[in-house]
Design an enzyme around this catalytic site. Sequence first.
Site, PDB file in Angstrom:
ATOM      1  N   ASP A  40      25.676  73.046  59.370  1.00 16.70           N
ATOM      2  CA  ASP A  40      25.695  72.003  58.363  1.00 16.70           C
ATOM      3  C   ASP A  40      27.001  71.237  58.538  1.00 16.70           C
ATOM      4  O   ASP A  40      27.929  71.697  59.204  1.00 16.70           O
ATOM      5  CB  ASP A  40      25.580  72.607  56.963  1.00 16.70           C
ATOM      6  CG  ASP A  40      25.030  71.616  55.940  1.00 16.70           C
ATOM      7  OD1 ASP A  40      25.067  70.401  56.198  1.00 16.70           O
ATOM      8  OD2 ASP A  40      24.555  72.068  54.880  1.00 16.70           O
ATOM      9  N   TRP A  41      27.082  70.065  57.940  1.00 22.45           N
ATOM     10  CA  TRP A  41      28.197  69.148  58.204  1.00 22.45           C
ATOM     11  C   TRP A  41      29.505  69.714  57.643  1.00 22.45           C
ATOM     12  O   TRP A  41      29.703  69.754  56.442  1.00 22.45           O
ATOM     13  CB  TRP A  41      27.861  67.779  57.627  1.00 22.45           C
ATOM     14  CG  TRP A  41      27.113  66.883  58.579  1.00 22.45           C
ATOM     15  CD1 TRP A  41      27.437  65.588  58.876  1.00 22.45           C
ATOM     16  CD2 TRP A  41      25.941  67.182  59.359  1.00 22.45           C
ATOM     17  NE1 TRP A  41      26.535  65.075  59.802  1.00 22.45           N
ATOM     18  CE2 TRP A  41      25.625  66.032  60.118  1.00 22.45           C
ATOM     19  CE3 TRP A  41      25.155  68.310  59.525  1.00 22.45           C
ATOM     20  CZ2 TRP A  41      24.534  65.975  60.993  1.00 22.45           C
ATOM     21  CZ3 TRP A  41      24.060  68.261  60.403  1.00 22.45           C
ATOM     22  CH2 TRP A  41      23.774  67.109  61.124  1.00 22.45           C
TER      23      TRP A  41
END
Length: 886
Positions: free
Chosen positions: A300-301
Amino acid sequence: MKTPFVLTASAALILDLVAAANDTDSQPRFALSNTSQPSGEAYSPPFYPSPWMDPNAPGWEQAYAQAKQFVAGLTLLEKVNLTTGVGWMGEKCVGNVGTVPRLGMRSLCMQDGPLGLRFNDYNSAFDVGLTAAASWSRALWQARGAALGAEAKGKGVDVLLGPVAGPIGRNANGGRNVEGFGPDPVLAGQALSETVIGIQNAGTIACAKHFLLNEQEHFRQVGEANGYGYPISEALSSNVDDKTIHEMYGWPFQDAVKAGVGSVMCSYNQVNNSYACQNSKLINGLLKEEYGFQGFVMSDWQAQHTGAASAVAGLDMTMPGDTLFNTGASYFGSNLTLAVLNGTVPEWRVDDMVMRIMAAFFKVGKTIDSLVETNFDSWTTQDYGFVQAAVNENWEKVNYQVDVRADHANHIREAGAKGTVILKNTGILPLKKPKFLTVVGEDAGGNPAGPNGCGDRGCDDGTLAMEWGSGTTNFPYLITPDQALSAQAIQDGTRYESILSNYDITETQALVGQPDNIAIVFANSDSGEGYISVDGNEGDRNNLTVWKNADTLIKSVAAVNNKVVLVIHSTGPVIVKDYAAHPNISAILWAGAPGQESGNSLVDILYGKQSPGRSPFTWGPSLESYGTEVMMKPNNGNGAPQDDFTEGLFIDYRHFDKVAPNSKSPNAPTYEFGFGLGWSTFKFSGLNVQKNNVGTLNAPTGKTIAAPVLGAPISKNLKDYGFPKNIRRIKEFIYPYLNSVTSGKEASNDANYGQTAKEFLPAGATDGSPQSRSPASGEPGGNRQLYDIVYTVTAIITNTGKVMDDVVPQLYISHGGPNDPPKVLRGFDRIERVAPGQSVIFKADITRRDISNWDTATQQWVVTKFPKTVYVGSSSRNLPLKARLR
């Protein structure tokens, strides 16, 4: 978030290994435990090495062969480039990896999201996952996925960041539950799988997310939490036992792996005090080894916290590439290049990372020559913009306004209608050319600033048609309930008036109190991702009430009108106990968050043009009645909040069945899981159980192949990895090249460079020899024999009413053990257009997996000796048919 180790080998690539090592490997090799360490904290045991791809994995054979041929021709720099994002706003998409110019391969584009393309135009806004789940229709799920995948492909998106099964919905007030398919693992798993199949059949790689146990927005990221005033130093740890992981939270992802999903996104939170994106037991042990996942794992970012530690723990791609947005520093990139050159990360691990990315690429039918150029830009709506928007570099035409909507509006309208649930109806519905119709409530109208007036839908103004956050899109248009109902009224010759406010109580009562008036009241309750707070709701909902004075509005209308229809748009359950009991509220509908065709979908149900859905969650009488709720305050000082999932398997209807087994129980559901009224009545009869001859479950034998190293031996000369003189370096853009070619110490900017890197590595992390297989592994989806059909169940369903209608039969099983839930969903169908007097056959296959429990001692699925019972009916609490499984 942790302060990142920036562009160093020892800091970013060696010392970080301590965080993942946990090398007191006293747990069984294949166990996933939350056994406490001496510190008292839950613990996740190590699992190494990271499993490499299986060339004979069913469904992946051709993709593997194509990927192997491609990867064997790459240089180390090109391999690293494909694993590393170029940085936040470093290209047109929310995530892009580097290119391979020599072979004509453009940057792969990753783009949100689960209900349509974020930061886009001329695309569709689909219904949210939870509304889709309420249709209980595999055909609609796959059609939805196919439309999502086609739109992504048409825009030049290679990986669509969705669908979602994490959160599954442990907490009724969890902010992003709405992106997934509800708190039952079988319903969620089937919806996830069908959506994956649809997306990938359309030529786009699906990304199942968030793996795993990201069940609330509060404390998922340190920086976000600090911004809200919570002084934590580590992200929340979801502490869960092995059995619960297997039988609940991991189950939908196992289904997705069996369906051939190309990518999985690891989550922000920690699991048993190890960050999910470097949790070797989750990624290596559960996902890649036991489930047999052949695709790639992306972060995920900014969910990556280490370099080599996450690489050997199974992370294959870092997104968006930078340690923190717009730093220009990466845990992969040049650090990964150097880690391979100095032997910290084995060459086979990088080869496998790229193999997994490219195998997923080829599996969905992509070729380098046929890739659609990315024809939009996430960072501007104008025709021209900077390709590297973060640093204003390379001005060119970036948006081409390609219209990819096709006829998807028809699907969205149908899905929105069939995902609407009728909770109460005393006979007022369906409407038949009413004489006078009044519509009240802000939720019936539009946002005064326009349907896209709030960035990432970060407000609750006007009708609710999607949640807020990264899982959103721009509406191409939004048909509000007021618009659609007004149009229907004009067509029917109905008198129609609306007041689109929750606060004009006096005026509203004067209107709805007039004679011959059916009043439709609209209310909503919103939520979304944690970086946005709306009215003090920091992603997660603070409670389960309707918003913006809607409760007062509803009761004020019901006080002066005895023909009230209540319509609720929400991102999950709300408290409807008082409305259900109110004599003047004649009907209650949950319309979810249905996307761009919201009003039209609702009209199709209110007027009986379509058959409604069934609830994918339980409607409890209070937030507390669910037994779990979002942790709103940190509980571990400044350290990682500790969220202990002590309820185990008992969430949603499983919890209510345990603590409130009948309608007279104080905390009995207002409406149960699977409940929903239709237009007709159905009789269930003729239950038949056929036992099939299947063999015993056998663990896999033999070992894997050795980890393949592809292509020619790589040069260890640092000078071969310097920054090319013919390339203009762009600030903040992430490259695979070394910063210095003079020495490893200078390249790493680390005074301790030269230490024996492997002293920091967990045991077995670099072992590329053939490996033994876990007892429950085998093919994608796990041991093939888990899916042997042990029983075939049939039942007769007869329409005993006067109109054609859809029926949603549901099959539940009791595993019979003293610690098992009273019953769990194991089969269902949506049988459409059953005529009055017609009988249809409901058929469900019960697999070995369906009747098994996870045994933590043997690390295998086992069928216990407790008596098993099968139930068939129309909801989790209306099951007229039952039989013993013998």
